[in-house]
Design an enzyme around this catalytic site. Structure first.
Site: not given
Ligand code: NAP
Length: 249
Positions: A12-15, A66, A157, A159, A190
């Site tokens: 999940g490193a595209s964004r 994944v 989420y 869980a 974040i």
């Molecule tokens: P995000 O901006 O929504 O980015 C999600 C990333 O996951 C994207 O690169 C997306 O790829 C990828 N992804 C989604 N479904 C996928 C799959 N089936 N297989 C492979 N890649 C997949 O999310 P984020 O906020 O950066 O969150 C990243 C992680 O941190 C997550 O596990 C989230 O639960 C955790 N987290 C985030 C926060 C927060 O406040 N943002 C807080 C606590 C924990 P595509 O672009 O190709 O869809």
């Protein structure tokens, strides 16, 4: 682990957070596999940026869902084909489908558990034979403070994210003697696409509960992930990077 020349897979490193983590590891000289699900363009842009920056870092973007065990296996197989080994695995890919439990359908539950929890096991399962053979590895699992504190409308989420913490500790215990560290990072709120989806008035309310008075940046989490990888004596740990919000729950 020394990041220079190490091979790292970031799911999940595209964004968002994963993007910042991959860039940070590339900057430190790692060979980075930028995994994405659908966002090919930003993943390839980041790979190009890392390849052009110098400092020893290299990168390639690889599509794989994944949450599908076959795709997770293919991601690791392609990594080993490309770079010959896998030293670092950052299980970052995650989604949320937020609903109060009385409205949450089985599909909503399954979708989140399938990626946020099962997806982590699938990539670890695929990467482990390589790490065991090398007797070297670092696994970092992206949990959340929601996995520690719980949150209304996030039963699925929280869980999944709590499950990652148990998995992290068990994996750390089992793998310590093979020189493989396993740690978890628990971000608070974040600024990414995930939190962009929160309505502005709710964001304002959340911000008031954060002692530091603001959301964090993806780079704050990338720094924590790098610390987990570089610290060779830290395993089974949970790093809280949340502006103090957990103290208010
Ligand atoms: P995000 O901006 O929504 O980015 C999600 C990333 O996951 C994207 O690169 C997306 O790829 C990828 N992804 C989604 N479904 C996928 C799959 N089936 N297989 C492979 N890649 C997949 O999310 P984020 O906020 O950066 O969150 C990243 C992680 O941190 C997550 O596990 C989230 O639960 C955790 N987290 C985030 C926060 C927060 O406040 N943002 C807080 C606590 C924990 P595509 O672009 O190709 O869809």
């Amino acid at each position: 682990m020394n990041l220079q020349g190490a091979v790292a897979v970031v799911t999940g490193a595209s964004r968002g957070i994963g993007n910042a983590v991959a860039e940070e590891l590339g900057r430190a000289g790692a060979k980075v596999v930028i995994n994405y699900s659908g966002s090919q363009e930003p993943a390839e842009e980041l790979a190009e940026r890392i390849n052009q920056t110098g400092g020893g870092g290299e990168a390639v973007a690889i599509q794989a869902d994944v949450s599908d065990p076959n795709d997770a296996q293919r991601l690791i197989d392609q990594t080993v084909e490309q770079y010959g080994r896998v030293d670092i695995l950052v299980n970052n890919a995650g989604i949320n489908v937020d609903k109060p439990m009385k409205k949450m359908e089985v599909e909503d539950w399954d979708k989140v558990i399938q990626l946020d929890l099962n997806g982590c096991f699938y990539t670890v399962h695929a990467a482990l034979p390589h790490m065991l053979e090398q007797e070297l590895g670092s696994i970092v699992n992206m949990s959340s403070y929601i996995g520690e504190a719980g949150n209304v409308a996030q039963a699925n989420y929280s869980a999944a994210k709590a499950g990652l913490l148990g998995f992290t500790k068990t994996a750390a215990l089992e793998l310590a003697q093979s020189n493989i560290t396993v740690n978890a990072v628990c971000p608070g709120f974040i600024e990414t696409d995930m939190t962009d989806a929160i309505p502005d008035d709710v964001k304002e309310k959340i911000t008031k509960t954060i002692p530091m008075g603001r959301f964090g940046q993806p780079q704050d989490i990338a720094n924590a992930v790098r610390f987990c990888i570089e610290n060779e004596y830290m395993t089974g740990a949970t790093l809280d990077i949340n502006g103090g919000v957990y103290m208010r729950t």
